[in-house]
Design an enzyme around this catalytic site. Structure first.
Site, PDB file in Angstrom:
ATOM      1  N   LYS A 188      49.719  11.431  33.061  1.00 22.13           N
ATOM      2  CA  LYS A 188      50.526  12.354  33.662  1.00 22.13           C
ATOM      3  C   LYS A 188      51.500  13.198  32.817  1.00 22.13           C
ATOM      4  O   LYS A 188      51.569  13.179  31.552  1.00 22.13           O
ATOM      5  CB  LYS A 188      51.469  11.259  34.540  1.00 22.13           C
ATOM      6  CG  LYS A 188      50.590  10.479  35.495  1.00 22.13           C
ATOM      7  CD  LYS A 188      49.464  11.385  36.189  1.00 22.13           C
ATOM      8  CE  LYS A 188      48.627  10.524  37.139  1.00 22.13           C
ATOM      9  NZ  LYS A 188      47.219  10.279  37.019  1.00 22.13           N
TER      10      LYS A 188
HETATM   11  C1  LIG Z   1      46.330  11.010  42.720  1.00 23.67           C
HETATM   12  C2  LIG Z   1      46.779   9.636  42.314  1.00 23.67           C
HETATM   13  N1  LIG Z   1      47.341   9.023  43.045  1.00 23.67           N
HETATM   14  C3  LIG Z   1      47.652   7.564  42.510  1.00 23.67           C
HETATM   15  C4  LIG Z   1      47.590   7.319  41.174  1.00 23.67           C
HETATM   16  C5  LIG Z   1      47.783   6.136  40.553  1.00 23.67           C
HETATM   17  O1  LIG Z   1      48.767   5.787  39.536  1.00 23.67           O
HETATM   18  P1  LIG Z   1      48.658   4.633  38.597  1.00 23.67           P
HETATM   19  O2  LIG Z   1      47.495   4.809  37.737  1.00 23.67           O
HETATM   20  O3  LIG Z   1      50.030   4.957  37.907  1.00 23.67           O
HETATM   21  O4  LIG Z   1      48.645   3.389  39.103  1.00 23.67           O
HETATM   22  C6  LIG Z   1      46.970   8.620  40.436  1.00 23.67           C
HETATM   23  C7  LIG Z   1      46.635   8.170  38.906  1.00 23.67           C
HETATM   24  O5  LIG Z   1      45.861   8.591  38.250  1.00 23.67           O
HETATM   25  C8  LIG Z   1      46.809   9.495  40.867  1.00 23.67           C
HETATM   26  O6  LIG Z   1      46.193  10.303  39.922  1.00 23.67           O
END
Ligand SMILES: Cc1ncc(COP(=O)(O)O)c(C=O)c1O
Length: 395
Positions: A188
């Site tokens: 991110k």
């Molecule tokens: C669009 C989207 N939603 C939710 C998430 C979930 O995040 P995390 O990996 O921090 O749980 C991601 C992570 O890649 C994502 O790209």
């Protein structure tokens, strides 16, 4: 070399982490009068809320956790339908399922985000929320999404996990709907290795999300609350070491985004004159996180040929984010008797088969972004990558 923030981990993060480690106190709660308590998570929440222009921010252990807490806060439970785009990461779907709800998939449009017209087609009397996802660092058509939400009296939960620092018409993404969720994973804009943040202006939703994120305790958990916990929650807490890294990264966000925007502009200008090449529509170009540059070719054949030459893939083959490439999701949808597998969302399939992601700050083969720049790419490298792209486009 995943996300831009991870490339810029340095002295500032080390200093914040050492502050915590030297104190030996790693839990997010403590007394502000205790000099050992460095309150990094609390400070992160305050600074992130200010950065976004939101009343509240709640740090969590992941973006997935942030989504679940937000869904529980808006009251999603058994059988409740939540409309979500067919092009997104698995966590957008699975968080709805684990909150007890049912994801109802909708088509995307040429902005690669949810098509507002298709949201309307998917509404039923069981629809309880809309979850637009700001994919690849850019906003959904939030005027249209919010218009529909108001018309039908539905809450909007913005999945802004891929768009931390982005905005729409001057408002930070995540703050336009009733509640928003961010991720701090390594791919991110900014990262703490893992982590997440919920933002909202709504006191009740903040309290609900907080309670769910910490076993039913109320905000900032002032001591033992036995006898006063109103909901059964879970543990999605962030710890102080993660908070320390996230805080240092947050303070770098404006510089990260400005740097990426500069590089993206040059890269885009260098390839813009190619015949048959267009770019993804941006609903608000001024709010772009500039983590990626998405090219839309005239045909799927051309997109496949070019991406093959570049050693990358068209977006319909980027396995992590396409509904039809998620075997676990397909099994779930099949069991539910819902549309699943390639062909179920033909407009989405068609757009993704013509799309190729060029990396600018996020380098992620899972997003189909294995070719392009990174945050420290030199002018020379930008020129080289643009030339390589042009060569790959020559028939
Ligand atoms: C669009 C989207 N939603 C939710 C998430 C979930 O995040 P995390 O990996 O921090 O749980 C991601 C992570 O890649 C994502 O790209």
């Amino acid at each position: 070399m995943p996300g831009p923030g991870s490339q810029w981990i340095g002295r500032e993060e080390i200093r914040e982490v050492m502050d915590v480690m030297e104190s030996g106190y790693l839990f997010r709660y403590g007394s502000l009068d205790d000099p050992r308590f460095k309150h990094k998570v609390y400070t992160l929440e305050k600074e992130f809320a200010e950065y976004c222009g939101a009343r509240h921010a709640l740090a969590t252990s992941s973006g997935s956790g942030a989504l679940i807490c937000a869904l529980k806060a808006i009251g999603i439970g058994p059988g409740d339908e939540v409309i979500v785009p067919a092009y997104t990461f698995i966590a957008s779907f699975s968080s709805i399922i684990h909150a007890g709800g049912v994801p109802v998939l909708a088509e995307i449009d040429e902005s690669l985000t949810i098509d507002p017209a298709d949201i309307e087609r998917r509404l039923t009397r069981r629809t309880k929320a809309i979850m637009p996802v700001h994919m690849l660092g850019n906003a959904c058509d939030m005027d249209a999404v919010m218009g529909l939400a108001q018309k039908h009296g539905l809450p909007v939960l913005e999945d802004a996990c891929q768009a931390n620092g982005g905005s729409y018409k001057g408002r930070k993404l995540g703050t336009i709907g009733r509640i928003g969720a961010f991720s701090l994973n390594i791919f991110k804009t900014v990262t703490a290795g893992d982590g997440g943040i919920v933002v909202t202006d709504d006191d009740e939703l903040y309290t609900g999300a907080f309670q769910f994120h910490d076993q039913g305790h109320s905000p900032l958990r002032a001591g033992v609350e036995v006898g006063r916990r109103s909901v059964l929650g879970m543990n999605f807490r962030m710890n102080e070491v993660t908070g320390a890294v996230a805080l240092a990264q947050l303070r770098k966000m404006p510089r990260i985004i400005a740097t990426l925007r500069g590089k993206k502009k040059k890269f885009k200008e260098a390839i813009a004159d190619l015949p048959g090449v267009a770019f993804r529509r941006l609903n608000d170009p001024a709010g772009d996180c500039a983590t990626l540059l998405t090219v839309l070719f005239e045909s799927a054949e051309k997109a496949a040929r070019v991406s093959g030459r570049l050693g990358t893939a068209t977006l319909d083959h980027s396995g992590w984010h396409v509904y039809s490439n998620m075997e676990h999701l397909s099994r779930y949808l099949k069991d539910q008797g819902r549309p699943h597998g390639r062909g179920a969302f033909p407009r989405t399939d068609g757009i993704l088969s013509r799309a190729v992601n060029l990396s600018v700050g996020v380098v992620d083969a899972g997003l189909g972004a294995a070719f392009g720049l990174h945050i420290d790419s030199s002018e020379e490298e930008i020129e080289q990558k643009a030339a390589a792209f042009k060569k790959a486009c020559a028939d």
